[in-house]
Scaffold this motif. Sequence first.
Motif, short mmCIF file in Angstrom:
data_model
loop_
_atom_site.label_atom_id
_atom_site.label_comp_id
_atom_site.label_asym_id
_atom_site.label_seq_id
_atom_site.Cartn_x
_atom_site.Cartn_y
_atom_site.Cartn_z
N HIS A 51 20.81 -19.02 18.55
CA HIS A 51 19.53 -19.01 19.59
C HIS A 51 18.97 -19.94 19.01
O HIS A 51 18.37 -21.30 19.28
CB HIS A 51 18.59 -18.31 19.28
N LEU A 52 19.47 -20.84 17.59
CA LEU A 52 18.91 -22.32 16.87
C LEU A 52 19.81 -23.72 17.52
O LEU A 52 19.32 -24.39 17.76
CB LEU A 52 19.29 -21.81 15.52
N ARG A 59 16.73 -25.70 24.86
CA ARG A 59 17.16 -25.25 26.17
C ARG A 59 15.67 -23.65 25.35
O ARG A 59 15.01 -22.38 26.54
CB ARG A 59 17.92 -23.79 26.31
N THR A 60 15.13 -23.04 24.62
CA THR A 60 14.49 -22.31 23.80
C THR A 60 13.82 -22.83 22.86
O THR A 60 13.50 -23.95 22.52
CB THR A 60 16.03 -21.59 23.32
N ARG A 61 12.77 -22.18 22.66
CA ARG A 61 11.72 -21.84 21.72
C ARG A 61 11.52 -21.20 21.43
O ARG A 61 11.28 -19.25 21.87
CB ARG A 61 10.18 -22.55 22.46
N LEU A 62 10.62 -21.67 20.05
CA LEU A 62 10.30 -20.32 19.17
C LEU A 62 9.10 -19.69 18.69
O LEU A 62 8.45 -20.87 18.70
CB LEU A 62 11.06 -20.34 17.46
N LEU A 63 8.80 -18.70 18.88
CA LEU A 63 7.01 -18.49 18.34
C LEU A 63 7.47 -17.49 17.52
O LEU A 63 7.64 -16.50 17.59
CB LEU A 63 6.05 -17.71 19.57
N LEU A 64 6.07 -18.15 16.39
CA LEU A 64 7.09 -16.81 15.01
C LEU A 64 5.06 -16.59 14.69
O LEU A 64 4.16 -17.47 14.92
CB LEU A 64 7.19 -17.52 14.15
N GLY A 65 4.72 -15.57 14.51
CA GLY A 65 3.90 -15.03 13.65
C GLY A 65 3.68 -14.92 12.28
O GLY A 65 4.59 -14.11 11.69
N TYR A 66 3.14 -15.06 11.56
CA TYR A 66 2.77 -15.41 10.18
C TYR A 66 1.62 -14.21 10.10
O TYR A 66 1.28 -14.57 10.08
CB TYR A 66 2.60 -16.47 10.05
N ALA A 76 9.48 -14.59 19.44
CA ALA A 76 10.23 -14.46 20.31
C ALA A 76 10.37 -15.61 20.49
O ALA A 76 10.22 -16.39 20.35
CB ALA A 76 8.54 -14.11 20.74
N PHE A 77 11.30 -14.72 21.40
CA PHE A 77 12.02 -16.76 21.94
C PHE A 77 11.80 -17.01 23.37
O PHE A 77 12.34 -16.05 24.01
CB PHE A 77 13.79 -16.42 21.94
N LEU A 78 11.35 -18.09 23.55
CA LEU A 78 11.08 -18.38 25.20
C LEU A 78 12.18 -19.16 25.57
O LEU A 78 12.57 -20.65 24.93
CB LEU A 78 9.82 -19.25 25.20
N TRP A 89 10.94 -19.91 36.38
CA TRP A 89 9.66 -18.90 35.34
C TRP A 89 10.69 -18.71 34.05
O TRP A 89 11.35 -19.66 33.83
CB TRP A 89 10.47 -17.44 36.02
N LEU A 90 10.56 -18.62 32.93
CA LEU A 90 11.46 -18.42 31.76
C LEU A 90 11.95 -17.08 31.42
O LEU A 90 11.15 -16.14 32.03
CB LEU A 90 10.71 -18.99 30.94
N TRP A 91 12.74 -17.33 30.78
CA TRP A 91 13.00 -15.41 29.68
C TRP A 91 11.87 -15.21 28.50
O TRP A 91 12.03 -16.53 28.05
CB TRP A 91 14.45 -15.61 29.74
N LEU A 92 11.89 -14.11 27.73
CA LEU A 92 11.32 -13.79 26.91
C LEU A 92 12.60 -12.90 25.81
O LEU A 92 12.54 -12.08 26.04
CB LEU A 92 9.90 -13.14 27.05
N TYR A 93 12.93 -13.86 24.48
CA TYR A 93 13.83 -12.46 24.35
C TYR A 93 13.55 -12.06 22.93
O TYR A 93 13.33 -12.65 22.30
CB TYR A 93 15.21 -14.02 23.97
N THR A 94 14.37 -11.68 22.64
CA THR A 94 14.22 -10.83 20.82
C THR A 94 12.48 -11.12 20.56
O THR A 94 12.22 -11.98 19.47
CB THR A 94 15.16 -12.07 20.36
#
Length: 174
Positions: A51-52, A59-66, A76-78, A89-94
């Motif tokens: 993922h990193l 190709r992928t973006r990371l959304l973190l909640g603290y 969540a990975f977009l 459209w995009l995929w939402l993963y993990t």
Amino acid sequence: MPLTFVLDPAMTPVVRDGVLDLWTDVSNADGAVGFVPPVTREVVRPELVRHLAAMSEGRTRLLLGYDTEGRVAASAFLSMNTHRLMTHWLWLYTVMVHPRHQGKGYGRDLLAAAADAARGFEGIEAIRLTCRGGLGLEHFYGSCGYKEVGRVPGAIRVAPGDDRDDITMMLPLG
């Protein structure tokens, strides 16, 4: 207290380890995020590295909640769709919320933050995700506005004799 969401946080060792710990803890709490418990950080680490790498390639973006203590509590990975006919459209993963924070509405908050982030990406009109059948996840995602658009019976083998449906859900962003 609500979570604080950050899109594309700086990938420091503390953040990386926070995501790794989150993924390991969610997996060990029977979360449907690609593993079957028990798992260790060393088992999860190669998937996080993939993922990193996708993040470093754009190709992928990371959304973190603290949480209020500054710990990684949700993620969540977009993932951008690279097929030239499907870039709208995009995929939402993990999609993960730490077990200590479940039941507080943070999953809904995470999905709303992911949709808000996706609306900010040029040309994105919808989010797709897949979830493992047999856990009621499709009902949760449905309550958050996602619609089931496909199902492959028995596509996920959790264990011998324990096959689950692979359910595709979609959220239009319009």
